[in-house]
Design a protein around this motif. Structure first.
Motif, PDB file in Angstrom:
ATOM      1  N   GLN A   1       1.188  -1.092  -0.030  1.00 13.28           N
ATOM      2  CA  GLN A   1       0.046  -0.055   0.055  1.00 13.28           C
ATOM      3  C   GLN A   1       1.215   1.129  -0.199  1.00 13.28           C
TER       4      GLN A   1
ATOM      5  N   TYR B   1       2.093   1.757  -3.088  1.00 13.91           N
ATOM      6  CA  TYR B   1       1.833   1.768  -4.427  1.00 13.91           C
ATOM      7  C   TYR B   1       0.817   3.647  -4.223  1.00 13.91           C
TER       8      TYR B   1
ATOM      9  N   THR C   1      -6.624   6.629  -3.053  1.00 17.35           N
ATOM     10  CA  THR C   1      -5.978   5.302  -2.480  1.00 17.35           C
ATOM     11  C   THR C   1      -5.675   4.770  -1.447  1.00 17.35           C
TER      12      THR C   1
ATOM     13  N   VAL D   1      -7.253   1.545   1.236  1.00 17.79           N
ATOM     14  CA  VAL D   1      -7.900   0.631   0.614  1.00 17.79           C
ATOM     15  C   VAL D   1      -9.585   0.451   0.938  1.00 17.79           C
TER      16      VAL D   1
ATOM     17  N   SER E   1     -11.647   2.058  -0.507  1.00 20.85           N
ATOM     18  CA  SER E   1     -12.307   3.539  -0.573  1.00 20.85           C
ATOM     19  C   SER E   1     -13.367   3.149  -2.054  1.00 20.85           C
TER      20      SER E   1
ATOM     21  N   ARG F   1      -8.435   2.576  -6.916  1.00 19.42           N
ATOM     22  CA  ARG F   1      -8.548   1.357  -6.901  1.00 19.42           C
ATOM     23  C   ARG F   1      -8.830  -0.011  -7.927  1.00 19.42           C
ATOM     24  N   THR F   2      -9.102   0.927  -8.787  1.00 21.78           N
ATOM     25  CA  THR F   2      -9.522  -0.625  -9.638  1.00 21.78           C
ATOM     26  C   THR F   2      -7.903  -0.828 -10.555  1.00 21.78           C
TER      27      THR F   2
END
Length: 231
Positions: free
Chosen positions: A105, A108, A142, A144, A146, A151-152
């Motif tokens: 995470q 990312y 961003t 997780v 959400s 997030r796609t």
């Protein structure tokens, strides 16, 4: 019919479901609902089959309403899973998984913020506001779970960053959230396209270094408001 695993929608009455063909079925008396929330238990109950997975569409999204399955199966799988989860080995695996997810995470979030800055490409005189906007969009988009476009995985990160910036600006720098939009097919999409173009024009000013009156700029005001809200 209980012997068949199905994907269904909520029925018109308690303990009923509707099949994809529109047929209403009543769940067997010895079945019960396993609510969503425990993915591990749900997987086990489904693999023990048969089950009826209840899904409901709201807007464009599909939501799980749980799984109907024999009560005895749910109880047995729950007991087995609880026993496994009580061991030290399971706790260590969970801790390692959590650490790995946190690392992924963090990476990312960093990559996404970089993609936002690359999309913005503001003039060097506006690097500070570019950083503030990148922070605001990244913080919003961003997390997780959400459900945001960030997030796609269906589109490249560059497109996710662009879409996230435009979405943030639609809600923060335009009157979109307070608009009364006619309930006409395609009208909301049309309004969103119009506002997106408005946002893109504003971003171009920052790229060319032409956004000099920050006191009246909707983007600068929105970022100031967001910063004040955090204090």
């Amino acid at each position: 019919m209980p012997q068949h695993t199905r994907i269904v929608s909520p029925g018109p009455a308690p303990n009923t479901v509707r099949t994809e063909e529109g047929k209403v079925l009543t769940a067997p008396s010895d079945w019960t609902l396993l609510p969503p929330g425990d993915a591990g238990l749900t997987r086990r109950v489904k693999s023990a089959g048969p089950t009826w997975t209840i899904k409901e569409k709201k807007g464009r999204r599909m939501f799980s309403r749980g799984v109907l399955a024999p009560a005895a199966t749910i109880a047995a799988e729950k007991a087995r899973l609880e026993q496994e989860r009580s061991t030290d080995a399971y706790a260590k695996r969970q801790a390692a998984s959590a650490a790995r997810r946190d690392k992924q995470q963090g990476e990312y979030v960093e990559d996404f913020r970089g993609a936002v800055l690359q999309f913005l490409r503001f003039d060097s005189g506006h690097s500070a506001i570019a950083g503030r906007l990148a922070d605001a969009v990244t913080t919003h988009a961003t997390p997780v779970g959400s459900g945001t476009v960030a997030r796609t995985k269906r589109i490249p990160i560059e497109q996710r960053a662009e879409s996230a910036v435009i979405a943030w600006m639609r809600h923060q720098t335009t009157a979109y959230d307070h608009m009364k939009i006619a309930r006409i097919k395609g009208k909301r999409r049309e309004v969103r396209r119009m506002l997106a173009e408005e946002s893109r024009r504003l971003l171009k000013k920052y790229r060319r270094g032409e956004a000099d009156n920050l006191a009246s700029c909707p983007l600068a005001r929105a970022l100031t408001s967001a910063a004040q809200a955090k204090q």
